[in-house]
Design a protein around this motif. Structure first.
Motif, PDB file in Angstrom:
ATOM      1  N   ASP A   1       0.841  -1.196   0.000  1.00 47.81           N
ATOM      2  CA  ASP A   1       0.000   0.000   0.000  1.00 47.81           C
ATOM      3  C   ASP A   1       0.880   1.252   0.000  1.00 47.81           C
ATOM      4  OD1 ASP A   1      -2.182   1.650   0.127  1.00 47.81           O
ATOM      5  OD2 ASP A   1      -2.766   1.117   2.165  1.00 47.81           O
ATOM      6  N   LEU A   2       1.747   1.368  -1.018  1.00 40.49           N
ATOM      7  CA  LEU A   2       2.825   2.343  -0.933  1.00 40.49           C
ATOM      8  C   LEU A   2       2.372   3.794  -1.045  1.00 40.49           C
ATOM      9  CD1 LEU A   2       2.936   2.746  -4.182  1.00 40.49           C
ATOM     10  CD2 LEU A   2       4.730   1.028  -4.086  1.00 40.49           C
ATOM     11  N   VAL A   3       1.213   4.051  -1.619  1.00 45.33           N
ATOM     12  CA  VAL A   3       0.711   5.427  -1.640  1.00 45.33           C
ATOM     13  C   VAL A   3       0.536   5.953  -0.218  1.00 45.33           C
ATOM     14  CG1 VAL A   3      -1.334   6.805  -2.205  1.00 45.33           C
ATOM     15  CG2 VAL A   3      -0.329   5.322  -3.921  1.00 45.33           C
ATOM     16  N   HIS A   4       0.224   5.060   0.714  1.00 50.23           N
ATOM     17  CA  HIS A   4       0.045   5.461   2.103  1.00 50.23           C
ATOM     18  C   HIS A   4       1.244   5.098   2.977  1.00 50.23           C
ATOM     19  CE1 HIS A   4      -4.046   5.121   0.382  1.00 50.23           C
ATOM     20  NE2 HIS A   4      -4.233   6.213   1.072  1.00 50.23           N
ATOM     21  N   HIS A   5       1.945   4.025   2.654  1.00 51.93           N
ATOM     22  CA  HIS A   5       3.105   3.622   3.456  1.00 51.93           C
ATOM     23  C   HIS A   5       4.342   4.450   3.136  1.00 51.93           C
ATOM     24  CE1 HIS A   5       1.238  -0.673   3.919  1.00 51.93           C
ATOM     25  NE2 HIS A   5       0.691   0.211   4.737  1.00 51.93           N
ATOM     26  N   ALA A   6       4.465   4.917   1.923  1.00 50.77           N
ATOM     27  CA  ALA A   6       5.637   5.688   1.503  1.00 50.77           C
ATOM     28  C   ALA A   6       5.190   6.842   0.607  1.00 50.77           C
ATOM     29  CB  ALA A   6       6.630   4.790   0.777  1.00 50.77           C
ATOM     30  N   PRO A   7       4.389   7.764   1.142  1.00 51.90           N
ATOM     31  CA  PRO A   7       3.817   8.813   0.303  1.00 51.90           C
ATOM     32  C   PRO A   7       4.847   9.746  -0.312  1.00 51.90           C
ATOM     33  CG  PRO A   7       3.387   9.251   2.626  1.00 51.90           C
ATOM     34  CD  PRO A   7       3.931   7.867   2.544  1.00 51.90           C
ATOM     35  N   ASP A   8       5.877  10.100   0.442  1.00 45.86           N
ATOM     36  CA  ASP A   8       6.870  11.037  -0.095  1.00 45.86           C
ATOM     37  C   ASP A   8       7.659  10.418  -1.236  1.00 45.86           C
ATOM     38  OD1 ASP A   8       6.071  12.886   1.788  1.00 45.86           O
ATOM     39  OD2 ASP A   8       7.693  12.405   3.201  1.00 45.86           O
ATOM     40  N   GLU A   9       8.098   9.181  -1.037  1.00 43.54           N
ATOM     41  CA  GLU A   9       8.886   8.516  -2.074  1.00 43.54           C
ATOM     42  C   GLU A   9       8.055   8.282  -3.333  1.00 43.54           C
ATOM     43  OE1 GLU A   9       8.557   7.659   1.043  1.00 43.54           O
ATOM     44  OE2 GLU A   9      10.453   6.994   1.958  1.00 43.54           O
ATOM     45  N   THR A  10       6.785   7.894  -3.150  1.00 44.57           N
ATOM     46  CA  THR A  10       5.912   7.668  -4.294  1.00 44.57           C
ATOM     47  C   THR A  10       5.669   8.966  -5.052  1.00 44.57           C
ATOM     48  OG1 THR A  10       4.810   5.858  -3.119  1.00 44.57           O
ATOM     49  CG2 THR A  10       3.642   6.817  -4.983  1.00 44.57           C
ATOM     50  N   PHE A  11       5.389  10.024  -4.335  1.00 45.33           N
ATOM     51  CA  PHE A  11       5.190  11.332  -4.962  1.00 45.33           C
ATOM     52  C   PHE A  11       6.420  11.748  -5.763  1.00 45.33           C
ATOM     53  CE2 PHE A  11       5.577  16.009  -4.600  1.00 45.33           C
ATOM     54  CZ  PHE A  11       4.424  16.393  -5.275  1.00 45.33           C
ATOM     55  N   GLN A  12       7.590  11.539  -5.204  1.00 42.27           N
ATOM     56  CA  GLN A  12       8.817  11.946  -5.896  1.00 42.27           C
ATOM     57  C   GLN A  12       9.022  11.167  -7.193  1.00 42.27           C
ATOM     58  OE1 GLN A  12      10.726  14.555  -5.411  1.00 42.27           O
ATOM     59  NE2 GLN A  12       9.367  15.130  -3.720  1.00 42.27           N
ATOM     60  N   VAL A  13       8.657   9.894  -7.212  1.00 42.41           N
ATOM     61  CA  VAL A  13       8.766   9.118  -8.449  1.00 42.41           C
ATOM     62  C   VAL A  13       7.867   9.715  -9.528  1.00 42.41           C
ATOM     63  CG1 VAL A  13       8.204   6.887  -9.513  1.00 42.41           C
ATOM     64  CG2 VAL A  13       9.500   6.965  -7.378  1.00 42.41           C
ATOM     65  N   LEU A  14       6.644  10.089  -9.152  1.00 44.96           N
ATOM     66  CA  LEU A  14       5.731  10.686 -10.131  1.00 44.96           C
ATOM     67  C   LEU A  14       6.247  12.033 -10.618  1.00 44.96           C
ATOM     68  CD1 LEU A  14       3.888   8.415  -8.989  1.00 44.96           C
ATOM     69  CD2 LEU A  14       1.977  10.006  -9.224  1.00 44.96           C
ATOM     70  N   ILE A  15       6.740  12.865  -9.696  1.00 46.72           N
ATOM     71  CA  ILE A  15       7.223  14.191 -10.081  1.00 46.72           C
ATOM     72  C   ILE A  15       8.473  14.087 -10.948  1.00 46.72           C
ATOM     73  CG2 ILE A  15       8.205  16.338  -9.179  1.00 46.72           C
ATOM     74  CD1 ILE A  15       5.148  16.056  -8.908  1.00 46.72           C
ATOM     75  N   GLU A  16       9.364  13.183 -10.607  1.00 49.85           N
ATOM     76  CA  GLU A  16      10.574  13.012 -11.415  1.00 49.85           C
ATOM     77  C   GLU A  16      10.234  12.511 -12.812  1.00 49.85           C
ATOM     78  OE1 GLU A  16      14.402  13.210 -12.610  1.00 49.85           O
ATOM     79  OE2 GLU A  16      13.509  14.050 -10.790  1.00 49.85           O
ATOM     80  N   THR A  17       9.264  11.625 -12.912  1.00 47.38           N
ATOM     81  CA  THR A  17       8.824  11.164 -14.221  1.00 47.38           C
ATOM     82  C   THR A  17       8.258  12.319 -15.033  1.00 47.38           C
ATOM     83  OG1 THR A  17       8.327   8.976 -13.324  1.00 47.38           O
ATOM     84  CG2 THR A  17       7.314   9.547 -15.434  1.00 47.38           C
ATOM     85  N   ALA A  18       7.469  13.171 -14.399  1.00 50.31           N
ATOM     86  CA  ALA A  18       6.914  14.337 -15.087  1.00 50.31           C
ATOM     87  C   ALA A  18       8.021  15.268 -15.571  1.00 50.31           C
ATOM     88  CB  ALA A  18       5.960  15.078 -14.147  1.00 50.31           C
ATOM     89  N   ARG A  19       9.025  15.461 -14.769  1.00 52.85           N
ATOM     90  CA  ARG A  19      10.147  16.318 -15.174  1.00 52.85           C
ATOM     91  C   ARG A  19      10.867  15.750 -16.402  1.00 52.85           C
ATOM     92  NH1 ARG A  19      11.986  16.607  -9.264  1.00 52.85           N
ATOM     93  NH2 ARG A  19      10.938  18.446  -8.421  1.00 52.85           N
ATOM     94  N   LYS A  20      11.094  14.463 -16.382  1.00 48.31           N
ATOM     95  CA  LYS A  20      11.782  13.839 -17.509  1.00 48.31           C
ATOM     96  C   LYS A  20      10.948  13.926 -18.785  1.00 48.31           C
ATOM     97  CE  LYS A  20      14.606  10.634 -14.811  1.00 48.31           C
ATOM     98  NZ  LYS A  20      14.869   9.206 -14.482  1.00 48.31           N
ATOM     99  N   VAL A  21       9.624  13.728 -18.650  1.00 45.88           N
ATOM    100  CA  VAL A  21       8.739  13.830 -19.807  1.00 45.88           C
ATOM    101  C   VAL A  21       8.759  15.237 -20.377  1.00 45.88           C
ATOM    102  CG1 VAL A  21       6.313  13.821 -20.489  1.00 45.88           C
ATOM    103  CG2 VAL A  21       7.239  11.902 -19.182  1.00 45.88           C
ATOM    104  N   ALA A  22       8.724  16.240 -19.472  1.00 49.04           N
ATOM    105  CA  ALA A  22       8.700  17.629 -19.902  1.00 49.04           C
ATOM    106  C   ALA A  22       9.975  18.052 -20.607  1.00 49.04           C
ATOM    107  CB  ALA A  22       8.432  18.542 -18.710  1.00 49.04           C
ATOM    108  N   SER A  23      11.107  17.440 -20.195  1.00 49.65           N
ATOM    109  CA  SER A  23      12.410  17.838 -20.765  1.00 49.65           C
ATOM    110  C   SER A  23      12.802  17.004 -21.974  1.00 49.65           C
ATOM    111  CB  SER A  23      13.486  17.738 -19.702  1.00 49.65           C
ATOM    112  OG  SER A  23      13.640  16.391 -19.247  1.00 49.65           O
ATOM    113  N   ALA A  24      12.004  15.986 -22.290  1.00 50.23           N
ATOM    114  CA  ALA A  24      12.365  15.100 -23.400  1.00 50.23           C
ATOM    115  C   ALA A  24      12.172  15.803 -24.746  1.00 50.23           C
ATOM    116  CB  ALA A  24      11.501  13.850 -23.348  1.00 50.23           C
TER     117      ALA A  24
END
Length: 225
Positions: free
Chosen positions: A202-225
């Motif tokens: 249940d990582l959205v609740h067990h590790a919210p910060d780490e999960t959020f960072q994965v999504l944000i980093e993916t968005a950054r990479k998509v935006a810069s591609a």
């Protein structure tokens, strides 16, 4: 600004993503948390609901909202759905994120990938009507009976995999995980970026910060591609 579409895992609705979706919106992104057919508060009869139904649910959202450059993010069973959506509408997607989620190949079903423990659970929890799998005792009371057909229907892929960034976040902190073999396969695949995190499923609740960072980093990479 990125656009995220969030697909929950088994027994859960879009409510499961509420904290993550709100955090994404506060960061300036659009976030759509999907509740799949049969998992509403007052679900329709489950008999006709299968994996194709759930794929169609997400495709309809993409079409009705006219979404493009979507980062499709799925948890657990939701990976089955995300893989089907990526096959049917790759032109609307920018990336795929699998949060401890199944990344199936053509012809595979959740039933094939979930492992013996979850297959036994599905059999035991579907005995009440043969159509839906009841949630286990002790889970969030918002969980709903999950349509059995979505677990047993095989995924049909119609084309070679689109060249989309693909991310797999592997939760290592639960002994019953069925994702170890998938992790071993994907971590050496150049088409995938693989992260590990020492938490439960249940990582959205067990590790919210780490999960959020994965999504944000993916968005950054998509935006810069």
């Amino acid at each position: 600004m990125a656009t995220f579409v969030l697909i929950p895992g088994g027994w859960r609705g879009g409510w499961w993503y509420a904290p993550l979706a709100e955090r994404l919106r506060q960061a300036g992104h659009a976030a759509y948390a999907v509740t799949l057919s049969g998992l509403d508060d007052t679900p329709a009869p489950a008999a006709p609901i299968n994996l194709e139904t759930h794929i169609a649910d997400v495709l309809e959202l993409l079409s009705v909202e006219d979404l493009s450059e979507v980062i499709l993010c799925a948890h657990s069973y939701g990976g089955m759905v995300a893989s089907g959506v990526a096959d049917r509408a790759p032109e609307r997607l920018a990336a795929l994120i699998y949060l401890d989620a199944f990344a199936p190949e053509h012809g595979q079903a959740w039933w094939d990938l979930a492992g013996d423990d979850y297959r036994r659970l599905a059999i035991a929890q579907a005995g009440h009507d043969g159509l839906t799998v009841m949630p286990r005792d002790g889970v969030d009371p918002r969980c709903r009976p999950h349509p059995l057909g979505t677990f047993v229907q095989r995924l049909r892929l119609t084309r070679p995999a689109a060249a989309l960034p693909r991310v797999f976040l592997y939760a290592t902190g639960w002994s019953a995980t069925p994702f170890t073999a998938q992790y071993e396969r994907l971590r050496t695949d150049s088409a995938w970026t693989v992260h590990t995190i020492a938490c439960g499923h249940d990582l959205v609740h067990h590790a919210p910060d780490e999960t959020f960072q994965v999504l944000i980093e993916t968005a950054r990479k998509v935006a810069s591609a």
